[in-house]
Design a protein around this motif. Structure first.
Motif, PDB file in Angstrom:
ATOM      1  N   CYS A  75     -16.867 -32.588   0.227  1.00 20.00           N
ATOM      2  CA  CYS A  75     -17.377 -33.970   0.121  1.00 20.00           C
ATOM      3  C   CYS A  75     -16.204 -34.947   0.011  1.00 20.00           C
ATOM      4  CB  CYS A  75     -18.256 -34.141  -1.116  1.00 20.00           C
ATOM      5  SG  CYS A  75     -19.793 -33.245  -1.001  1.00 20.00           S
ATOM      6  N   ASN A  76     -15.224 -34.581  -0.789  1.00 15.60           N
ATOM      7  CA  ASN A  76     -14.052 -35.468  -0.931  1.00 15.60           C
ATOM      8  C   ASN A  76     -13.255 -35.571   0.360  1.00 15.60           C
ATOM      9  OD1 ASN A  76     -14.588 -36.287  -3.505  1.00 15.60           O
ATOM     10  ND2 ASN A  76     -13.521 -34.540  -4.422  1.00 15.60           N
ATOM     11  N   VAL A  77     -13.190 -34.477   1.093  1.00 16.64           N
ATOM     12  CA  VAL A  77     -12.515 -34.515   2.401  1.00 16.64           C
ATOM     13  C   VAL A  77     -13.233 -35.525   3.311  1.00 16.64           C
ATOM     14  CG1 VAL A  77     -12.059 -33.189   4.509  1.00 16.64           C
ATOM     15  CG2 VAL A  77     -11.580 -32.174   2.268  1.00 16.64           C
ATOM     16  N   ILE A  78     -14.546 -35.491   3.282  1.00 12.66           N
ATOM     17  CA  ILE A  78     -15.333 -36.398   4.137  1.00 12.66           C
ATOM     18  C   ILE A  78     -15.046 -37.861   3.749  1.00 12.66           C
ATOM     19  CG2 ILE A  78     -17.703 -37.166   4.659  1.00 12.66           C
ATOM     20  CD1 ILE A  78     -18.480 -34.144   4.525  1.00 12.66           C
ATOM     21  N   ARG A  79     -14.944 -38.106   2.447  1.00 11.01           N
ATOM     22  CA  ARG A  79     -14.626 -39.467   1.993  1.00 11.01           C
ATOM     23  C   ARG A  79     -13.223 -39.896   2.433  1.00 11.01           C
ATOM     24  NH1 ARG A  79     -17.063 -37.642  -2.976  1.00 11.01           N
ATOM     25  NH2 ARG A  79     -19.063 -38.718  -3.102  1.00 11.01           N
ATOM     26  N   ASP A  80     -12.245 -38.968   2.274  1.00  9.88           N
ATOM     27  CA  ASP A  80     -10.836 -39.343   2.415  1.00  9.88           C
ATOM     28  C   ASP A  80     -10.317 -39.318   3.849  1.00  9.88           C
ATOM     29  OD1 ASP A  80     -10.852 -39.570  -0.256  1.00  9.88           O
ATOM     30  OD2 ASP A  80      -9.745 -37.717  -0.682  1.00  9.88           O
ATOM     31  N   CYS A  81     -11.011 -38.583   4.731  1.00 12.07           N
ATOM     32  CA  CYS A  81     -10.472 -38.466   6.094  1.00 12.07           C
ATOM     33  C   CYS A  81     -10.606 -39.819   6.798  1.00 12.07           C
ATOM     34  CB  CYS A  81     -11.195 -37.364   6.866  1.00 12.07           C
ATOM     35  SG  CYS A  81     -12.891 -37.759   7.314  1.00 12.07           S
ATOM     36  N   GLN A  82      -9.882 -39.963   7.887  1.00  7.77           N
ATOM     37  CA  GLN A  82      -9.924 -41.234   8.617  1.00  7.77           C
ATOM     38  C   GLN A  82     -11.032 -41.256   9.666  1.00  7.77           C
ATOM     39  OE1 GLN A  82      -8.176 -43.938   7.855  1.00  7.77           O
ATOM     40  NE2 GLN A  82      -7.298 -42.850   6.118  1.00  7.77           N
ATOM     41  N   ALA A  83     -11.417 -40.071  10.110  1.00 10.20           N
ATOM     42  CA  ALA A  83     -12.532 -39.993  11.062  1.00 10.20           C
ATOM     43  C   ALA A  83     -13.240 -38.668  10.857  1.00 10.20           C
ATOM     44  CB  ALA A  83     -12.033 -40.095  12.502  1.00 10.20           C
ATOM     45  N   LEU A  84     -14.567 -38.731  10.827  1.00 12.50           N
ATOM     46  CA  LEU A  84     -15.364 -37.505  10.744  1.00 12.50           C
ATOM     47  C   LEU A  84     -16.067 -37.341  12.088  1.00 12.50           C
ATOM     48  CD1 LEU A  84     -16.361 -35.266   8.743  1.00 12.50           C
ATOM     49  CD2 LEU A  84     -18.424 -36.668   8.488  1.00 12.50           C
ATOM     50  N   VAL A  85     -15.755 -36.241  12.762  1.00  7.80           N
ATOM     51  CA  VAL A  85     -16.402 -35.964  14.054  1.00  7.80           C
ATOM     52  C   VAL A  85     -17.589 -35.027  13.779  1.00  7.80           C
ATOM     53  CG1 VAL A  85     -16.103 -35.034  16.383  1.00  7.80           C
ATOM     54  CG2 VAL A  85     -14.150 -36.100  15.204  1.00  7.80           C
ATOM     55  N   LEU A  86     -18.791 -35.522  14.002  1.00  7.92           N
ATOM     56  CA  LEU A  86     -19.972 -34.662  13.877  1.00  7.92           C
ATOM     57  C   LEU A  86     -20.199 -34.030  15.239  1.00  7.92           C
ATOM     58  CD1 LEU A  86     -22.225 -37.147  11.894  1.00  7.92           C
ATOM     59  CD2 LEU A  86     -21.026 -35.153  10.966  1.00  7.92           C
ATOM     60  N   VAL A  87     -20.238 -32.705  15.267  1.00 14.21           N
ATOM     61  CA  VAL A  87     -20.361 -32.021  16.554  1.00 14.21           C
ATOM     62  C   VAL A  87     -21.790 -31.498  16.702  1.00 14.21           C
ATOM     63  CG1 VAL A  87     -19.426 -30.229  18.056  1.00 14.21           C
ATOM     64  CG2 VAL A  87     -17.927 -31.357  16.368  1.00 14.21           C
ATOM     65  N   PHE A  88     -22.524 -32.127  17.586  1.00 16.23           N
ATOM     66  CA  PHE A  88     -23.892 -31.723  17.898  1.00 16.23           C
ATOM     67  C   PHE A  88     -23.882 -30.974  19.236  1.00 16.23           C
ATOM     68  CE2 PHE A  88     -24.576 -35.323  15.071  1.00 16.23           C
ATOM     69  CZ  PHE A  88     -25.724 -34.986  14.365  1.00 16.23           C
ATOM     70  N   ALA A  89     -24.980 -30.314  19.563  1.00 23.63           N
ATOM     71  CA  ALA A  89     -25.055 -29.641  20.866  1.00 23.63           C
ATOM     72  C   ALA A  89     -26.498 -29.526  21.334  1.00 23.63           C
ATOM     73  CB  ALA A  89     -24.432 -28.251  20.760  1.00 23.63           C
ATOM     74  N   ASP A  90     -26.628 -29.495  22.661  1.00 24.29           N
ATOM     75  CA  ASP A  90     -27.915 -29.144  23.282  1.00 24.29           C
ATOM     76  C   ASP A  90     -27.871 -27.637  23.496  1.00 24.29           C
ATOM     77  OD1 ASP A  90     -29.019 -31.788  23.683  1.00 24.29           O
ATOM     78  OD2 ASP A  90     -27.359 -32.085  25.092  1.00 24.29           O
ATOM     79  N   ILE A  91     -28.805 -26.951  22.878  1.00 26.26           N
ATOM     80  CA  ILE A  91     -28.764 -25.493  22.932  1.00 26.26           C
ATOM     81  C   ILE A  91     -29.785 -24.968  23.936  1.00 26.26           C
ATOM     82  CG2 ILE A  91     -29.029 -23.363  21.610  1.00 26.26           C
ATOM     83  CD1 ILE A  91     -26.602 -24.989  20.717  1.00 26.26           C
ATOM     84  N   THR A  92     -29.278 -24.257  24.951  1.00 27.53           N
ATOM     85  CA  THR A  92     -30.149 -23.614  25.931  1.00 27.53           C
ATOM     86  C   THR A  92     -30.229 -22.114  25.624  1.00 27.53           C
ATOM     87  OG1 THR A  92     -29.290 -25.210  27.520  1.00 27.53           O
ATOM     88  CG2 THR A  92     -30.570 -23.369  28.415  1.00 27.53           C
ATOM     89  N   GLU A  93     -29.055 -21.487  25.500  1.00 30.12           N
ATOM     90  CA  GLU A  93     -28.970 -20.066  25.106  1.00 30.12           C
ATOM     91  C   GLU A  93     -28.122 -20.060  23.845  1.00 30.12           C
ATOM     92  OE1 GLU A  93     -28.111 -17.054  28.544  1.00 30.12           O
ATOM     93  OE2 GLU A  93     -27.198 -18.970  29.016  1.00 30.12           O
ATOM     94  N   GLU A  94     -28.745 -19.727  22.733  1.00 29.88           N
ATOM     95  CA  GLU A  94     -28.105 -20.003  21.438  1.00 29.88           C
ATOM     96  C   GLU A  94     -26.682 -19.446  21.293  1.00 29.88           C
ATOM     97  OE1 GLU A  94     -29.800 -18.485  17.693  1.00 29.88           O
ATOM     98  OE2 GLU A  94     -29.697 -20.581  17.059  1.00 29.88           O
ATOM     99  N   VAL A  95     -26.532 -18.134  21.468  1.00 26.99           N
ATOM    100  CA  VAL A  95     -25.219 -17.537  21.175  1.00 26.99           C
ATOM    101  C   VAL A  95     -24.164 -18.063  22.143  1.00 26.99           C
ATOM    102  CG1 VAL A  95     -23.935 -15.377  20.935  1.00 26.99           C
ATOM    103  CG2 VAL A  95     -26.291 -15.516  20.139  1.00 26.99           C
ATOM    104  N   MET A  96     -24.526 -18.151  23.403  1.00 27.40           N
ATOM    105  CA  MET A  96     -23.594 -18.646  24.429  1.00 27.40           C
ATOM    106  C   MET A  96     -23.150 -20.075  24.122  1.00 27.40           C
ATOM    107  SD  MET A  96     -23.121 -16.585  27.030  1.00 27.40           S
ATOM    108  CE  MET A  96     -23.882 -15.614  28.305  1.00 27.40           C
ATOM    109  N   ASP A  97     -24.117 -20.925  23.815  1.00 26.27           N
ATOM    110  CA  ASP A  97     -23.779 -22.345  23.652  1.00 26.27           C
ATOM    111  C   ASP A  97     -23.011 -22.591  22.349  1.00 26.27           C
ATOM    112  OD1 ASP A  97     -24.825 -23.091  26.100  1.00 26.27           O
ATOM    113  OD2 ASP A  97     -26.847 -23.295  25.305  1.00 26.27           O
TER     114      ASP A  97
END
Ligand SMILES: Cc1cc2nc3c(=O)[nH]c(=O)nc-3n(C[C@H](O)[C@H](O)[C@H](O)COP(=O)(O)O)c2cc1C
Length: 170
Positions: A75-97
């Protein structure tokens, strides 16, 4: 930096200083992330970049609600970092994607290190997947987050099993 040196010197960083990270630096890092291989070249990733302090604080507080002590560090890392990249994905084949997105995140961390930018791969963010999907109005799976920023020092190398320990030859 040479690729081998970048790989050797990448670290999970949990302490960032106040130096801002420019948008063009984040775009550069993402430009390398999207060069990673993906199953059927589906490129399933989708990035949400959070730089606004109030939004980062909101995310840190959401996560803190689920938190034990280890989560609180994140949580503190999230506060202190300069940018938080949230990585989302469209999942077609779970393990592969999910493998594809993992490759993309590793490229992100390596290019960041190459530019002297510190990073942390954050899996704990999954605890608040539904809250974040709602907040950003996204019908995608949350895979991870990556904290980016600058640090006064990169930590020491963490221990690794040897190649012999994790390999068998036939
Ligand atoms: C999928 C994944 C999820 C992770 N999630 C977190 C996390 O939520 N919080 C954290 O502090 N570190 C997290 N890490 C970082 C690991 O703890 C770290 O990579 C490991 O201890 C080895 O240290 P190093 O990256 O400095 O070599 C994660 C790493 C990976 C690959």
């Amino acid at each position: 930096m040479e690729l081998s040196k970048v790989i050797e010197e990448r670290r999970s960083v949990r302490h960032f200083n106040d130096k801002p990270i420019e948008r063009r630096v984040i775009e550069d890092i993402l430009g390398y992330a999207i060069l990673s291989p993906s199953a059927h070249n589906r490129q399933p990733w989708h990035f949400v970049i959070v730089r606004d302090s109030l939004v980062k604080e909101d995310i840190a507080l959401m996560l803190a609600d689920y938190g034990d002590e280890a989560v609180m560090v994140t949580c503190n890392v999230i506060r202190d970092c300069q940018a938080l990249v949230l990585v989302f994905a469209d999942i077609t084949e779970e393990v592969m994607d999910i493998q594809s997105v993992g490759a993309c995140i590793e490229n992100m961390l390596l290019r960041a290190r190459d530019l002297n930018v510190a990073s942390l791969w954050i899996g704990y963010i999954l605890k608040i997947e539904s809250e974040l999907k709602r907040k950003f109005s996204l019908e995608k799976r949350l895979i991870a987050a990556v904290a980016l920023g600058y640090t006064d020092h990169f930590p020491k190398k963490r221990p690794r099993k040897t190649v012999e320990e994790v390999t068998e030859w036939w």
